[in-house]
Write an enzyme that holds these catalytic residues in place. Sequence first.
Site, short mmCIF file in Angstrom:
data_model
loop_
_atom_site.label_atom_id
_atom_site.label_comp_id
_atom_site.label_asym_id
_atom_site.label_seq_id
_atom_site.Cartn_x
_atom_site.Cartn_y
_atom_site.Cartn_z
N ASN A 44 1.04 -1.15 0.40
CA ASN A 44 -0.26 -0.25 -0.41
C ASN A 44 0.98 1.14 0.09
OD1 ASN A 44 -1.99 1.88 0.51
ND2 ASN A 44 -3.04 1.12 2.25
N LYS A 46 0.20 4.30 -0.04
CA LYS A 46 -0.92 5.35 0.42
C LYS A 46 -1.01 6.99 -0.66
CE LYS A 46 0.14 3.03 4.72
NZ LYS A 46 -0.60 2.95 6.17
N HIS A 128 -9.46 0.07 5.61
CA HIS A 128 -8.61 0.46 5.88
C HIS A 128 -8.28 1.61 7.29
CE1 HIS A 128 -3.82 2.20 6.51
NE2 HIS A 128 -3.73 1.18 6.33
N GLU A 130 -7.41 3.85 8.18
CA GLU A 130 -7.09 5.58 7.84
C GLU A 130 -8.40 5.79 7.26
OE1 GLU A 130 -2.15 5.01 7.39
OE2 GLU A 130 -3.23 5.47 5.60
N GLU A 198 -5.15 -5.38 10.98
CA GLU A 198 -3.86 -4.58 11.17
C GLU A 198 -4.04 -3.65 12.23
OE1 GLU A 198 -1.97 -2.99 7.28
OE2 GLU A 198 -4.20 -1.74 6.91
N GLY A 204 2.58 2.43 11.28
CA GLY A 204 3.29 3.75 10.97
C GLY A 204 4.31 3.68 12.33
N SER A 244 3.72 -2.33 10.28
CA SER A 244 5.20 -1.68 10.50
C SER A 244 5.86 -2.96 10.10
CB SER A 244 6.43 -1.47 11.99
OG SER A 244 4.67 -0.20 12.30
#
Length: 281
Positions: A44, A46, A128, A130, A198, A204, A244
């Site tokens: 991904n 992003k 996701h 985010e 996730e 991140g 990560s």
Amino acid sequence: RTLSVCASKSPPLSLFLILSLSTLLYQDLASTMASPRKFFVGGNWKMNGNKSSIAPLVQILNDGQISSSTDIVVSPPSIYVTLVRDILRKDVSVAAQNCHCESKGAFTGEISPEMVLDAGATWVILGHSERRHKFGETDELIGRKVQLALSAGLKVIACIGEQLADREAGCTTDVVFKQIKAIADNVTNWEKVVIAYEPVWAIGTGRTASPQQAQEVHASLRQWLHTNVSAEVALSTRIIYGGSVNAGNCKELAKEEDVDGFLVGGASLKPEFVSICCAKD
């Protein structure tokens, strides 16, 4: 009264017996069947990259020694999907990072599943963290997106995961079971779905769930599929880990029985992504 893993009161003995029997039956079935699950690695990107940086990144993939026993998908920003598809090796697929829950209309800034397909992608990432936590996407909305994407002919990487407060409160399974139910209620063909677990606290941040933590949640999700969908779906559906992941930790994570691959963020923009794609070799 609704029973919750977070509740302080213990569930009745009868429920423990039912769950224990279901688990034993599932484990017995799983032990007699070889896993049909092909390892899967998604990258991904992003909101990163431009035309000048994408070309050398794709070239690294094109030149890499990648095993045919792993499915690989990369997900550039939507405006670069066609570019990436045109220059990327054909044994690596392309995904969009999101799509809308409607096929067309007055939805400024959105892209439909049909547009994603027309641009050359065959996969889409939905749900996701985010999108959930920065853009306010609900379980219900994500379910609608999953349904439309699948009906349009896309394959879906459906993301779920708990926040740090959820894990510290012992509510991880409460959260991910609710999220996966909203997805499962909208799936008719599980062959076109990959579940990406996730944990939000590991995305991140440089913090990674231990192989044991990842395996525990993945096994719980597979048991949920067995109980609520079917034994066949539980055995065949790929559940991948994201948070990560890098070249240094991927091989240990890949050893876990129920970790069927990865959804990679920052490391997918680096040469080490090729090493992650070979984690199962």
